[in-house]
Enzyme design. Sequence first.
Site: not given
Ligand code: ADP
Ligand code: MG
Length: 403
Positions: A39, A205, A358, A381
């Site tokens: 950052r 999620k 992230g 976010g």
């Molecule tokens: P980003 O930070 O890129 O927006 P998220 O925070 O939404 O991504 O999601 C990342 C997390 O989702 C990771 O820690 C990963 O382990 C988890 N994840 C992805 N697929 C699965 C799955 N099938 N079951 C459980 N966790 C999952």
């Molecule tokens: Mg994340």
Amino acid sequence: MIKKTITDVDSDGLQGRTVIVRADLNVPLDNGSISDDQRIRASLPTLQMLTDAGARVILLSHLGRPKGQVNPTFSLAPVAVRLNELLEPSVHFVPYTDGAAAAHALHDIGDGEIAILENTRFEPGESANAPDLAHSWAALGDLFVNDAFGTAHRAHASTAGLAHAMRAKGGEAVAGLLMATELEFLEEALRTPERPFVAIVGGAKISSKIGVISSLLPRVDCLLIGGAMANTFFRALGLDTGDSLVEEDSIEVARDLIATGGERLVLPVDCTVANEIVEDAECRAVDRTGVKQGEKILDVGPRTRLLFADLVGRAKTIVWNGPMGVFEIDAFAEGTMDIAHAVAGACDAGAIGILGGGDSAAAAERAGVVDRLTHVSTGGGASLELLAGAQLPGVNALSNRSV
Ligand code: ADP
Ligand code: MG
């Protein structure tokens, strides 16, 4: 772009001028030392440009969540040290935050130098967007540069408040180079995308990304779903997901998205399952209709990887947010690694590939493809909000370009 940026400001007029800059220097600290200075590095172009032009920079940032109280754990002092190593001009650390303290600091810095004030969140008025605090900073000069994309989705005194205060007294509030780049890719490029326009949404999620999915769905040619959120869609289709992570509350929303998305919404056709989330787990690839009791879906399967790579390979504009599986563990990283390579390959062939999130950025780093992507967003976010089509208060408050 509707908003003014720092490149709209006449650089000849910057010599000796006091410029207030809000950056996002909210770096992770490990026992007081910076564990990742990404950052800080992302903020350098704006600071270098201003100091090269001879401006006197008052630099503001928050760090962590000290909740309106002075707390040495969240001091920006280590950040000032790192900035001094990375930047040509001298950076002076001022252990106070409000505008009155900064006015004193201005006596100590010369043209082309920087005074970084202490953590803005040591002030209770920061998160409350208190006008008097914003005015105390605005009083220092007549130009405010907001380069803090990562906090642009919040209306705080040092972001939206300061921009309003600056404009209220007749000054200007403009976007910094990082902020401008983020807006250019996450907003402008996606407004008039070259087609095919493909979105990939994954991660843990569905509930945290419903806004993103619903906003992108009508605009894209196809939207690929992966990660744990695919499980919730599977349930909406009436499939068994064994012991997989599912958001029961979102099954109804998933059903609506399937109905409105039609063929544009592409779900995995198979998955990689295991009984446990461990490195040496026994995995098997299975059709999405064949998940057994006790099994967890932890990655997209081999047929899905080919399908997704094919669709991404034909795209001219790609936006990717969220991993396809539990990529932190090698056994479940293939889906995410394949997507990372597919997006990078499309970029090599001339597509625009934009990555937000992230964990996704960490995955791209691990795949070694970061340099081949068109843009990797620095804001978690804030980038999600933009992708969901929301207006960011920190951006809204900036001066408009005259048309
Ligand atoms: P980003 O930070 O890129 O927006 P998220 O925070 O939404 O991504 O999601 C990342 C997390 O989702 C990771 O820690 C990963 O382990 C988890 N994840 C992805 N697929 C699965 C799955 N099938 N079951 C459980 N966790 C999952
Ligand atoms: Mg994340």
